[in-house]
Enzyme design. Structure first.
Site: not given
Length: 518
Positions: A102-103, A200, A270
């Site tokens: 997400g970032r 992951r 994750d």
């Protein structure tokens, strides 16, 4: 111009979306192309000289304006092809569906001067197709913590991702630090994380949960070929060997966490590296006064799922979710259970090895496990500092064990007095065991110094550096980085960095518990 050689195999060999910038609710691919979002005025706050050297970057290149531009997200070196990866995960025991970077934006896979592969990943460089409406940015406080902890863990000998650089953005980021409805503007920053791979458990869980066995198999085949080249074989036998390796590496990693008193804080699947590396430094912490039930994460304060003492069990549970994801590739599930058994066997072996090393013994007998458990119970009940207790045992005399060696480890004088007889009894047991051991006093002390750090990145130390940096002074970050480069050495003039947590930090935000806000 800096010459880095990139071999971006993930982007080349796994299916992805080439068009940049599009946000998607559901992505049926391994990755998406994305460009970092430029910032106002990037400037270098700190960097790891060791990591820069491995990448072939000299001091002048790191100090250049171009370096800050690239690792602040405003420019690219030739060969960089930014992407974000798609994955899912179990969060706090529940399936969360698609998550993704997400970032985090990977710039490329650089080949170091040692021939190793180093994926360079910016954290906080803007939104990706997986940001789910978030801004993709990171604040200075969380970025400092990730930068320092990545390097600190490496020098402690714990398997971990690394950090190349910490760059301030010149922009403000709005965050609600305590999730109490009072968001504030904070300085922004970007960390460049480095690892051979950021794959992951969740990269395998997502396609499996969707029934996309073709993509699942692609992920597995790619990971084995690139990251586990030593494994040979075909079909299920190869997959079984690989899964057992993942289980073994995860066990080694968690055993190191327990040895040094590290609490990850957010052991979602994750956040579990397929290489057995510590990854995603968020609301982590080090155990100060020994408490197996302690968690630094305010989000986990009620259930304490990820507390210090349960980390091995959580890692095993997470591996069970990975096994579940892998199941469609196996006609017989027995090899997956054998892999999980490898975790248990490896962890128990590491625990015995670390018990012997922390106590300065040539070998760990069954009764030594009882001995160290008795010490842990004493540390918990008497509120003793874990790091200082084990470090204090190094110079203990096996002939005349003196409890005064451990006075600095106590947080409460009343509890110290109340536990005096219990401590003396334990020290006598320990001294008797040392007299039976094969190691000489010098050998014992040398072994213990390598297993019991003098310096760990206590939350209050990180917070002090953050406070300075937020006022425009990065020297605290740089000095703390320098101290943590030699965590097992007695460093002249740096006794303050080895002190137990001060009373003012017991309940202060950032020093005791932290939120996931970053």
């Amino acid at each position: 111009m800096t010459q880095l050689h990139f071999d971006n195999r993930l982007r080349q060999q796994l299916p992805g979306y080439q068009e940049e910038g599009a946000r998607r609710r559901e992505v049926r691919a391994a990755w998406s192309a994305v460009m970092p979002t430029p910032v106002a005025a990037p400037y270098l706050i700190a960097h790891s000289a060791e990591m820069a050297h491995v990448l072939g970057l000299d001091a002048s290149e790191v100090a250049s304006a171009a370096f800050a531009q690239v690792f602040g997200g405003n420019a690219l070196y030739p060969g960089m092809q930014p992407w974000a990866v798609n994955y899912g995960g179990h969060q706090f025991g529940h399936w969360a569906g698609q998550l993704g970077d997400g970032r985090a934006i990977s710039l490329g896979e650089a080949i170091g001067i040692d021939g190793g592969r180093y994926e360079l990943q910016l954290k906080g460089a803007g939104p990706t197709p997986y940001s789910r409406g978030a801004d993709g940015r990171a604040v200075l406080r969380s970025s400092i913590r990730e930068f320092l902890c990545s390097e600190s863990m490496h020098h402690l000998g714990v398997p971990t991702t690394r950090a190349l650089s910490l760059v301030g953005t010149g922009d403000a980021v709005v965050r609600d630090m305590f999730y109490d409805g009072r968001p504030q503007r904070e300085p922004g920053a970007i960390v460049c994380r480095v690892a051979p791979s950021f794959i992951r458990f969740g990269n395998f869980e997502l396609p499996s949960a969707r029934g996309d066995n073709a993509l699942l198999r692609q992920w597995v085949d790619f990971t084995i070929a690139r990251d586990f080249p030593e494994l040979v074989g075909t079909a299920e036998a190869l997959y079984a060997d690989w899964f057992a390796q993942v289980c073994q590496r995860t066990a080694v990693m968690v055993a190191h966490w327990m040895r040094v008193g590290f609490v990850h804080g957010v052991m979602n699947t994750d956040n579990m590296s397929i290489l057995g590396l510590t990854i995603d430094y968020g609301p982590y912490g080090w155990v100060d006064d020994y408490d197996p039930d302690w968690t630094p994460n305010t989000t986990d304060a009620q259930g304490r799922r990820y507390r210090f003492g349960t980390q091995p069990q959580v890692a095993y549970w997470n591996l069970g979710r990975l096994a579940q994801a892998m199941a469609p590739l196996f006609a017989d599930q027995a090899p997956l259970q054998q892999g999980l058994n490898r975790f248990r066997d490896t962890y128990l072996a590491c625990d015995r090895r670390d018990t012997a090393a922390k106590l300065g013994l040539a070998e760990c007998r069954d009764e030594d496990l009882e001995l160290i458990d008795a010490l842990r119970a004493l540390m918990r009940d008497a509120e003793m500092d874990m790091t200082l207790t084990f470090r204090g045992l190094i110079d203990l005399s096996p002939v005349h064990p003196d409890p005064a060696q451990l006075h600095d480890a106590f947080y409460d004088d009343h509890k110290r007095v109340a536990s005096a007889s219990q401590l003396q009894e334990w020290l006598q047991r320990y001294a008797a065991r040392l007299q039976q051991d094969a190691l000489s006093p010098d050998e014992r002390r040398a072994l213990m110094r390598l297993a019991n750090p003098r310096y760990v990145l206590r939350n209050y130390l990180a917070q002090q550096a953050i406070d300075q940096a937020e006022q425009g002074d990065p020297s605290g970050v740089q000095e703390l980085l320098e101290v943590m480069r030699r965590p097992y050495d007695d460093q002249s003039g740096r006794a303050a960095f080895a002190a137990r947590r001060p009373e003012w930090a017991r309940d202060r935000a950032g020093c005791s518990m932290l939120s996931c806000s970053s």
